[in-house]
Design an enzyme around this catalytic site. Structure first.
Site, PDB file in Angstrom:
ATOM      1  N   GLY A  35      -8.981 -42.969  -5.681  1.00  0.00           N
ATOM      2  CA  GLY A  35     -10.030 -42.018  -6.090  1.00  0.00           C
ATOM      3  C   GLY A  35     -11.145 -41.957  -5.066  1.00  0.00           C
ATOM      4  O   GLY A  35     -12.314 -41.850  -5.424  1.00  0.00           O
ATOM      5  N   ILE A  40     -17.688 -42.101  -7.086  1.00  0.00           N
ATOM      6  CA  ILE A  40     -17.905 -43.525  -6.811  1.00  0.00           C
ATOM      7  C   ILE A  40     -17.018 -44.001  -5.660  1.00  0.00           C
ATOM      8  O   ILE A  40     -17.461 -44.725  -4.763  1.00  0.00           O
ATOM      9  CB  ILE A  40     -17.631 -44.362  -8.088  1.00  0.00           C
ATOM     10  CG1 ILE A  40     -18.589 -43.945  -9.214  1.00  0.00           C
ATOM     11  CG2 ILE A  40     -17.765 -45.863  -7.802  1.00  0.00           C
ATOM     12  CD1 ILE A  40     -18.201 -44.465 -10.604  1.00  0.00           C
ATOM     13  N   GLY A  41     -15.747 -43.584  -5.663  1.00  0.00           N
ATOM     14  CA  GLY A  41     -14.822 -44.021  -4.619  1.00  0.00           C
ATOM     15  C   GLY A  41     -15.244 -43.519  -3.248  1.00  0.00           C
ATOM     16  O   GLY A  41     -15.191 -44.254  -2.251  1.00  0.00           O
ATOM     17  N   TYR A 182      -9.812 -39.846 -23.294  1.00  0.00           N
ATOM     18  CA  TYR A 182     -10.376 -40.627 -22.185  1.00  0.00           C
ATOM     19  C   TYR A 182     -10.603 -42.081 -22.594  1.00  0.00           C
ATOM     20  O   TYR A 182     -10.182 -43.011 -21.910  1.00  0.00           O
ATOM     21  CB  TYR A 182     -11.696 -39.988 -21.749  1.00  0.00           C
ATOM     22  CG  TYR A 182     -12.420 -40.730 -20.647  1.00  0.00           C
ATOM     23  CD1 TYR A 182     -11.884 -40.805 -19.369  1.00  0.00           C
ATOM     24  CD2 TYR A 182     -13.654 -41.344 -20.878  1.00  0.00           C
ATOM     25  CE1 TYR A 182     -12.562 -41.472 -18.348  1.00  0.00           C
ATOM     26  CE2 TYR A 182     -14.337 -42.008 -19.867  1.00  0.00           C
ATOM     27  CZ  TYR A 182     -13.783 -42.070 -18.603  1.00  0.00           C
ATOM     28  OH  TYR A 182     -14.444 -42.739 -17.593  1.00  0.00           O
TER      29      TYR A 182
HETATM   30  N1  NAP Z   1     -18.936 -40.839 -13.770  1.00  0.00           N
HETATM   31  C1  NAP Z   1     -19.103 -41.608 -14.838  1.00  0.00           C
HETATM   32  O1  NAP Z   1     -19.998 -41.409 -15.667  1.00  0.00           O
HETATM   33  C2  NAP Z   1     -18.210 -42.803 -15.034  1.00  0.00           C
HETATM   34  C3  NAP Z   1     -18.619 -43.791 -15.941  1.00  0.00           C
HETATM   35  C4  NAP Z   1     -17.816 -44.903 -16.139  1.00  0.00           C
HETATM   36  C5  NAP Z   1     -16.627 -45.024 -15.450  1.00  0.00           C
HETATM   37  N2  NAP Z   1     -16.241 -44.040 -14.583  1.00  0.00           N
HETATM   38  C6  NAP Z   1     -14.978 -44.195 -13.889  1.00  0.00           C
HETATM   39  O2  NAP Z   1     -15.226 -44.152 -12.507  1.00  0.00           O
HETATM   40  C7  NAP Z   1     -14.038 -43.768 -11.834  1.00  0.00           C
HETATM   41  C8  NAP Z   1     -14.398 -42.756 -10.755  1.00  0.00           C
HETATM   42  O3  NAP Z   1     -14.907 -41.610 -11.388  1.00  0.00           O
HETATM   43  P1  NAP Z   1     -16.034 -40.673 -10.746  1.00  0.00           P
HETATM   44  O4  NAP Z   1     -17.116 -40.572 -11.732  1.00  0.00           O
HETATM   45  O5  NAP Z   1     -16.315 -41.067  -9.361  1.00  0.00           O
HETATM   46  O6  NAP Z   1     -15.251 -39.273 -10.833  1.00  0.00           O
HETATM   47  P2  NAP Z   1     -14.776 -38.209  -9.762  1.00  0.00           P
HETATM   48  O7  NAP Z   1     -15.876 -37.883  -8.815  1.00  0.00           O
HETATM   49  O8  NAP Z   1     -14.180 -37.127 -10.566  1.00  0.00           O
HETATM   50  O9  NAP Z   1     -13.632 -38.989  -8.963  1.00  0.00           O
HETATM   51  C9  NAP Z   1     -12.379 -39.222  -9.517  1.00  0.00           C
HETATM   52  C10 NAP Z   1     -11.452 -39.620  -8.396  1.00  0.00           C
HETATM   53  O10 NAP Z   1     -10.156 -39.884  -8.949  1.00  0.00           O
HETATM   54  C11 NAP Z   1      -9.184 -39.175  -8.185  1.00  0.00           C
HETATM   55  N3  NAP Z   1      -8.043 -38.805  -9.004  1.00  0.00           N
HETATM   56  C12 NAP Z   1      -8.051 -38.122 -10.176  1.00  0.00           C
HETATM   57  N4  NAP Z   1      -6.798 -37.908 -10.601  1.00  0.00           N
HETATM   58  C13 NAP Z   1      -5.981 -38.478  -9.676  1.00  0.00           C
HETATM   59  C14 NAP Z   1      -4.574 -38.580  -9.554  1.00  0.00           C
HETATM   60  N5  NAP Z   1      -3.753 -38.032 -10.463  1.00  0.00           N
HETATM   61  N6  NAP Z   1      -4.056 -39.254  -8.499  1.00  0.00           N
HETATM   62  C15 NAP Z   1      -4.882 -39.795  -7.573  1.00  0.00           C
HETATM   63  N7  NAP Z   1      -6.226 -39.723  -7.623  1.00  0.00           N
HETATM   64  C16 NAP Z   1      -6.762 -39.074  -8.669  1.00  0.00           C
HETATM   65  C17 NAP Z   1      -9.937 -37.920  -7.705  1.00  0.00           C
HETATM   66  O11 NAP Z   1      -9.366 -37.401  -6.520  1.00  0.00           O
HETATM   67  P3  NAP Z   1      -8.429 -36.112  -6.424  1.00  0.00           P
HETATM   68  O12 NAP Z   1      -8.950 -35.100  -7.381  1.00  0.00           O
HETATM   69  O13 NAP Z   1      -8.546 -35.723  -4.983  1.00  0.00           O
HETATM   70  O14 NAP Z   1      -7.087 -36.611  -6.765  1.00  0.00           O
HETATM   71  C18 NAP Z   1     -11.290 -38.509  -7.368  1.00  0.00           C
HETATM   72  O15 NAP Z   1     -11.295 -39.050  -6.074  1.00  0.00           O
HETATM   73  C19 NAP Z   1     -13.098 -43.225 -12.913  1.00  0.00           C
HETATM   74  O16 NAP Z   1     -12.107 -44.182 -13.181  1.00  0.00           O
HETATM   75  C20 NAP Z   1     -13.999 -43.071 -14.129  1.00  0.00           C
HETATM   76  O17 NAP Z   1     -13.279 -43.235 -15.349  1.00  0.00           O
HETATM   77  C21 NAP Z   1     -17.012 -42.945 -14.349  1.00  0.00           C
END
Ligand code: NAP
Length: 286
Positions: A35, A40-41, A182
């Site tokens: 990700g 975050i990633g 989720y």
């Molecule tokens: N934002 C929040 O409030 C929050 C809170 C708690 C935990 N989290 C966790 O933090 C993590 C990162 O989320 P984020 O908030 O940074 O969201 P984000 O900006 O939407 O990033 C999600 C990442 O996951 C990748 N991804 C999604 N589906 C995928 C797939 N099928 N195969 C490979 N990569 C995939 C996306 O890349 P592509 O679309 O290019 O594949 C993207 O790089 C998640 O696990 C989320 O559950 C987020």
């Protein structure tokens, strides 16, 4: 993007990274970040790029990964070697290709940040003909990291490696309506990893479960209610994950979460009844 408010500073205080300790942990090491194309990633990739490590960035959008790599490499102060690998981790063959790539690296693998994820906010009523919402969230939030970790555990064992799982506070609190797909999928992997952690520790692999509150990333952008809700900055979130590389803490939780966990035990009935009343009122008002 809203600026950081006073409440946010209080709820999500800034984090100090010990660059020397991080350097010692990362120097000459290889880190896989799933990700990494967003949120975050992506921010973590920028942060770790200042260290003498090899970073393997993976996500579906190869063009986005290529742009991030080019941007990082155009900056002064970048030291890491950056490999990008586009893969949809819901697809077993694509995960296998990633595993094959990682397995042939001369130094093996030292750390994995299991971060890729997908969130869906939808009521059960609106999901009656959308069973696929539940299969696709389980595919990326549960089955994908399980499959990936099963493949890399032997590599991590060889190098005394580390796993950081990007989880959510909701895995430790009472589940809230509209987030069933989720929350169930994130909780499934959280429990899987908590169960596996002692076994992994016995193999010499450390495991950190990082329970984030709302973080200001593209993931929360479609939810109007989150626009003005307090959220952690993505920079702080990335630092918290990076810190686990040297702290190797089992758990990161925001300081206030313990109160929420206690309330989740004490007030389940009250919470569920009041949530139901609120939903009924909304339905009647429609
Ligand atoms: N934002 C929040 O409030 C929050 C809170 C708690 C935990 N989290 C966790 O933090 C993590 C990162 O989320 P984020 O908030 O940074 O969201 P984000 O900006 O939407 O990033 C999600 C990442 O996951 C990748 N991804 C999604 N589906 C995928 C797939 N099928 N195969 C490979 N990569 C995939 C996306 O890349 P592509 O679309 O290019 O594949 C993207 O790089 C998640 O696990 C989320 O559950 C987020």
């Amino acid at each position: 993007m809203p600026s950081y408010t006073l409440l946010e500073r209080l709820l999500f205080p800034s984090v100090r990274l010990n660059a020397r300790k991080l350097e010692r942990r990362l120097s000459g090491k290889t880190v896989l970040i799933t990700g990494a194309s967003s949120g975050i990633g992506e921010r973590l990739a920028y942060l770790l790029a200042g260290f003498d490590a090899r970073l393997i960035l993976t996500a579906r959008r190869g063009d986005k990964l290529a742009a991030i790599k080019a941007d990082i490499e155009s900056r002064t102060g970048f030291r890491a070697a950056i490999d990008i690998f586009a893969a949809d981790l819901r697809e077993p063959e694509q995960t296998d290709a990633l595993l094959a790539y990682v397995s042939q690296l001369p130094g093996g693998l030292d750390a994995v940040v299991s971060n890729a994820g997908h969130s869906i906010r939808r009521s059960v009523r609106e999901s009656l003909d959308r069973y696929h919402d539940f299969t696709r969230t389980m595919a990326i939030n549960y089955f994908a990291p399980v499959r990936l970790l099963l493949g890399v555990i032997p590599l991590l064992e060889k190098n005394g490696g580390h796993i950081a799982n990007v989880s959510t506070v909701s895995a430790l609190l009472l589940p809230v309506p509209n987030w069933a797909a989720y929350q169930a999928s994130k909780s499934a992997f959280d429990v899987w990893l908590r169960s596996a952690a002692p076994e992994l520790n016995a193999l010499g692999v450390s495991v950190s479960s990082v329970y984030f509150p709302l973080v200001r990333t593209p993931m929360i952008a479609p939810t109007a209610a989150y626009k003005n809700a307090p959220a952690m900055s993505v920079e702080i979130a990335a630092k918290i994950v990076a810190r686990t590389f040297y702290s190797r803490c089992r758990v990161y939780k925001p300081w206030w979460l313990a109160a929420g966990e206690l309330a989740s035990v004490l007030f389940r009935g009250v919470w569920e009844r009041s949530a139901a009343r609120k939903i009924s009122r909304k339905e009647r008002a429609r």
